[in-house]
Design a protein around this motif. Structure first.
Motif, PDB file in Angstrom:
ATOM      1  N   ASP A 209       1.016  -1.254  -0.060  1.00 53.63           N
ATOM      2  CA  ASP A 209       0.001   0.005  -0.058  1.00 53.63           C
ATOM      3  C   ASP A 209       0.909   1.114   0.158  1.00 53.63           C
ATOM      4  OD1 ASP A 209       0.991   0.415   2.594  1.00 53.63           O
ATOM      5  OD2 ASP A 209      -1.114  -0.191   3.545  1.00 53.63           O
ATOM      6  N   ARG A 215      -0.031  -5.751   0.712  1.00 54.35           N
ATOM      7  CA  ARG A 215      -1.472  -5.885   0.340  1.00 54.35           C
ATOM      8  C   ARG A 215      -1.640  -7.084  -0.366  1.00 54.35           C
ATOM      9  NH1 ARG A 215      -4.318  -2.346  -2.683  1.00 54.35           N
ATOM     10  NH2 ARG A 215      -6.066  -2.895  -1.416  1.00 54.35           N
ATOM     11  N   ALA A 310     -11.341  -6.339  -1.245  1.00 54.80           N
ATOM     12  CA  ALA A 310     -10.739  -5.209  -1.145  1.00 54.80           C
ATOM     13  C   ALA A 310     -10.302  -4.717  -2.848  1.00 54.80           C
ATOM     14  CB  ALA A 310      -9.963  -4.926  -0.345  1.00 54.80           C
ATOM     15  N   PHE A 311     -10.118  -5.991  -3.404  1.00 55.64           N
ATOM     16  CA  PHE A 311      -9.440  -5.834  -4.990  1.00 55.64           C
ATOM     17  C   PHE A 311     -10.732  -5.949  -5.906  1.00 55.64           C
ATOM     18  CE2 PHE A 311      -6.409  -7.407  -2.221  1.00 55.64           C
ATOM     19  CZ  PHE A 311      -5.188  -6.470  -2.490  1.00 55.64           C
ATOM     20  N   HIS A 312     -12.120  -6.464  -5.651  1.00 60.04           N
ATOM     21  CA  HIS A 312     -12.920  -6.828  -6.710  1.00 60.04           C
ATOM     22  C   HIS A 312     -13.775  -5.782  -6.926  1.00 60.04           C
ATOM     23  CE1 HIS A 312     -12.237 -11.154  -4.839  1.00 60.04           C
ATOM     24  NE2 HIS A 312     -11.143 -10.662  -5.637  1.00 60.04           N
ATOM     25  N   THR A 315     -12.677   0.513  -9.442  1.00 57.23           N
ATOM     26  CA  THR A 315     -11.787   1.172  -8.908  1.00 57.23           C
ATOM     27  C   THR A 315     -10.657   0.590  -8.315  1.00 57.23           C
ATOM     28  OG1 THR A 315     -13.438   2.766  -8.618  1.00 57.23           O
ATOM     29  CG2 THR A 315     -11.343   3.338  -7.575  1.00 57.23           C
ATOM     30  N   ALA A 316     -10.874  -0.254  -7.440  1.00 56.86           N
ATOM     31  CA  ALA A 316      -9.910  -1.114  -6.605  1.00 56.86           C
ATOM     32  C   ALA A 316      -8.959  -1.915  -7.760  1.00 56.86           C
ATOM     33  CB  ALA A 316     -10.545  -1.989  -5.736  1.00 56.86           C
ATOM     34  N   ASP A 317      -9.597  -2.431  -8.621  1.00 60.16           N
ATOM     35  CA  ASP A 317      -8.997  -3.234  -9.744  1.00 60.16           C
ATOM     36  C   ASP A 317      -7.954  -2.446 -10.355  1.00 60.16           C
ATOM     37  OD1 ASP A 317      -8.547  -5.687 -11.663  1.00 60.16           O
ATOM     38  OD2 ASP A 317      -9.533  -4.116 -12.986  1.00 60.16           O
ATOM     39  N   GLU A 319      -6.478   0.308  -9.366  1.00 62.56           N
ATOM     40  CA  GLU A 319      -5.713   0.708  -8.524  1.00 62.56           C
ATOM     41  C   GLU A 319      -4.436  -0.390  -8.453  1.00 62.56           C
ATOM     42  OE1 GLU A 319      -7.817   2.096  -5.293  1.00 62.56           O
ATOM     43  OE2 GLU A 319      -8.038   4.128  -6.223  1.00 62.56           O
ATOM     44  N   SER A 320      -5.006  -1.450  -7.998  1.00 58.17           N
ATOM     45  CA  SER A 320      -4.053  -2.593  -7.885  1.00 58.17           C
ATOM     46  C   SER A 320      -3.266  -3.000  -9.242  1.00 58.17           C
ATOM     47  CB  SER A 320      -4.647  -3.858  -7.361  1.00 58.17           C
ATOM     48  OG  SER A 320      -5.723  -4.397  -8.088  1.00 58.17           O
ATOM     49  N   SER A 552     -17.807  -4.874  -7.656  1.00 59.79           N
ATOM     50  CA  SER A 552     -18.181  -3.502  -7.350  1.00 59.79           C
ATOM     51  C   SER A 552     -18.147  -2.530  -8.349  1.00 59.79           C
ATOM     52  CB  SER A 552     -17.418  -3.023  -6.196  1.00 59.79           C
ATOM     53  OG  SER A 552     -17.750  -1.583  -5.694  1.00 59.79           O
ATOM     54  N   ASN A 555     -18.473   3.206  -8.063  1.00 60.32           N
ATOM     55  CA  ASN A 555     -18.008   4.582  -8.958  1.00 60.32           C
ATOM     56  C   ASN A 555     -19.038   5.084  -9.964  1.00 60.32           C
ATOM     57  OD1 ASN A 555     -17.101   2.170 -10.423  1.00 60.32           O
ATOM     58  ND2 ASN A 555     -16.223   3.706 -11.814  1.00 60.32           N
TER      59      ASN A 555
END
Length: 647
Positions: A209, A215, A310-312, A315-317, A319-320, A552, A555
């Motif tokens: 992170d 993470r 937290a990755f699903h 936006t999270a995808d 970013e990772s 998710s 957004n």
């Protein structure tokens, strides 16, 4: 016709025949080239030192042969019986015809019949040697010709060295996951007649992170060309597939990587066991390649204490995956290299989002993005109530599918597919679109010609079209088109046909184009990672998983996800960003006309529109499974790289 092979081919061909005869006792008498070569190599290893991977896995064997034209009713068994006097030579025919599908012989097709000494009795097979399992993070020493990570130092070293029984396998103890662990192996591949030597790196990279706390452990496979002296001129391409929930296996083992899954010429699966062959159309001559498996796909997992959810999400995808690209670029010294992204399906959604994220968050400007079977605006593919957009955008693909399966009139079937589709696109975007816009206000008089034209283009009956209220969704179409033949058509590739339990109902039990490729790609990937890349991991390699659900879209609550504006903004800020869009005519998951519509509605400044290249293929979602389109895709990509980099 019946001659003995000459040295040095005699010994290899002799063992090949032995391997073939061993297989002839199985339920399926036919194996193709790669299978026969593998077994022949194992037999050779009992009497000589085990060669390097390049030598142990030749892509072709040379045969003296005679061409033969397939006749109606021919099978490989009947040809072998007629030519050699025995069906046991079926496997020799397959070995002389790499990629030949024995279940899809077509009258007029030309194959090669090898010259074989039929007087030689079938030799008794020797036991194949047992190869010790390499440690989890084994790193074989470099070798100019490529080293064999599975070759043990105590293998027989001479022709005369023999053994009465195979070696006992080494004891294998499962290893814990080592997040930063990787394997490094050295190989070569021939592309366009040139030998390309490269290094493969396979393993995990720990994703931290912002404060540096771990993470996730992200799995990747990277191929870098050997001998590169100036990384500032050597491009690097980051590649991923979609889903959400897909690993990078499809682009990796189907199109870009140095090895590919062997399918028949039209992209249909061969009988198992499935095999790997050299990819003569790999992109490795153009660019280094990094294949990324997003968290929860492939071997990628969150670290202990971090929830996978937290990755699903969109936006999270972004970013990772974006943070992984930044970290890899930093560690491998590639900030000065030209950088490209290649995404497929939802991977194109990710790629467009990454163009903005990398640019705005990390200051990383890209040279190009390749969108394979793109979906940037989800309104174009979502058959929800009140959304008429997909109906007219899917119509050209419905028409292409009906054309392919001969469900249209003879005059239409005689036309070139591209010419026919131009007509359908014109009508769909004018008269049909206007009719849809009128809704219930469309008069009976105006409705009749729309119904008739839809039936003519789709191969469906006027009654069915009328019952659907002139709005044919994908589920209805894939079930209805061939219902009279008790067949369904594929979603990813509508050239494929499937069999359901019965012919009633409004939808299909499964997508035959997905089930047709799942097995080959899964088997080959799992074998390749351990055998060729010397990497071991007992986790399940998640080819395509539902564990990422629910995905998710927080957004974009209460509206369709549309990343086309992100792409427009990125191109407007970086006028040197080029985009290639590759689309298949038979793709019902991300139809080509929907991609055309989105790209023509980006709102780009006129000076930037030439930066977009659009290409089309006579296949489906994974157009590269068809050999002619695999070659065309490579040609198109080469031209795109040249345009983007000024080559």
């Amino acid at each position: 016709m019946h001659v003995s092979p000459t040295e040095p081919a005699a010994r290899a061909v002799g063992h090949l025949s032995a391997a073939a005869r061993v297989r002839s006792t199985c339920r399926r008498p036919a194996i193709h080239l790669a299978s026969a070569v593998m077994l022949a190599t194992a037999l050779l290893a009992t009497s000589s030192a085990l060669p390097s991977p390049a030598a142990a896995r030749p892509s072709l064997l040379t045969f003296d042969s005679t061409p033969y034209t397939i006749q109606s009713g021919d099978t490989l068994g009947s040809i072998a019986q007629r030519t050699y006097g025995s069906t046991r030579f079926v496997n020799d025919i397959l070995a002389a015809n790499p990629g030949l599908n024995p279940r899809r012989l077509m009258p007029g097709q030309v194959i090669q019949l090898p010259q074989i000494d039929t007087s030689a009795p079938p030799p008794s097979p020797d036991p194949a040697p047992v190869v010790p399992i390499a440690p989890h993070n084994a790193t074989p020493a470099p070798s100019p010709s490529g080293s064999d990570p599975e070759a043990s130092s105590d293998q027989p070293a001479s022709e005369g060295a023999t053994t009465d029984k195979p070696e006992e396998p080494a004891t294998y103890t499962p290893q814990p996951i080592t997040p930063e662990g990787s394997s490094t192996t050295h190989h070569s591949v021939t592309i366009d007649g040139r030998l390309i030597s490269y290094t493969a790196t396979c393993g995990y990279m720990t994703l931290p992170d912002y404060q540096g706390q771990p993470r996730a452990s992200v799995f990747y496979i990277a191929y870098t060309r050997d001998g590169t002296t100036d990384l500032g001129t050597r491009p690097v391409t980051f590649s991923f597939n979609g889903g959400p929930g897909s690993s990078s296996v499809w682009l990796h083992m189907g199109a870009l990587g140095p090895r590919r899954v062997l399918m028949d010429a039209e992209g249909f699966p061969l009988p198992p066991p499935y095999r790997l062959v050299e990819n003569e159309h790999s992109w490795l001559d153009l660019t280094d390649l990094v294949f990324i498996d997003p968290v929860s796909t492939g071997y990628s997992r969150p670290v202990e204490g971090v929830e996978a959810s937290a990755f699903h999400g969109y936006t999270a995808d972004i970013e990772s995956v974006g943070d992984f690209i930044r970290l890899y670029t930093t560690r491998e010294g590639r900030w000065a290299s030209p950088k490209f992204l290649t995404g497929e399906s939802y991977g194109t959604t990710r790629a467009a989002g990454l163009a903005g994220y990398l640019q705005n968050t990390h200051g990383m400007y890209l040279n190009g993005i390749i969108l394979v079977s793109s979906v940037l605006n989800f309104q174009t593919t979502n058959f929800s109530v009140g959304n008429d957009e997909p109906y007219w955008l899917f119509l050209p693909t419905y028409a292409a599918t009906a054309w392919y399966h001969s469900k249209l009139d003879e005059a239409t079937l005689a036309r070139p597919i591209a010419e026919f589709l131009d007509e359908v696109k014109q009508w769909a975007s004018t008269e049909y679109l206007l009719a849809l816009a009128q809704g219930d206000a469309l008069s009976d008089e105006a409705r009749a010609p729309i119904r008739q034209r839809l039936a003519r283009y789709t191969g469906l009956s006027e009654d069915f079209v009328d019952s659907a209220n002139l709005r044919i969704n994908i589920s209805n179409f894939t079930k209805q088109l061939m219902r009279d033949e008790a067949r369904t058509v594929g979603r990813l590739d509508s050239r494929y046909t499937g069999i359901d339990r019965d012919s009633v109902g409004a939808g299909t039990e499964h997508d035959p184009s997905m089930t047709g490729i799942w097995g080959p790609y899964t088997a080959v990937l799992n074998d390749y990672v351990r055998r060729d890349l010397a990497y071991e991991n007992d986790l399940v390699y998640e080819i395509l998983t539902g564990r990422v659900q629910p995905w998710s879209y927080s957004n974009v609550q209460n509206r369709y996800l549309n990343v086309s504006e992100t792409l427009r903004e990125a191109m407007s800020k970086n006028a040197d960003l080029w985009v290639m869009v590759a689309s298949g005519y038979y793709d019902l998951a991300t139809p080509f006309f929907a991609s055309d519509y989105v790209m023509s509605h980006l709102g780009l400044d006129p000076t930037l529109r030439a930066n977009i290249h659009q290409t089309y293929y006579e296949s489906g979602h994974m157009m590269y499974i068809r050999q002619a389109d695999l070659a065309k895709l490579k040609t198109d990509v080469s031209e795109f790289f040249g345009a983007a980099l000024g080559w």
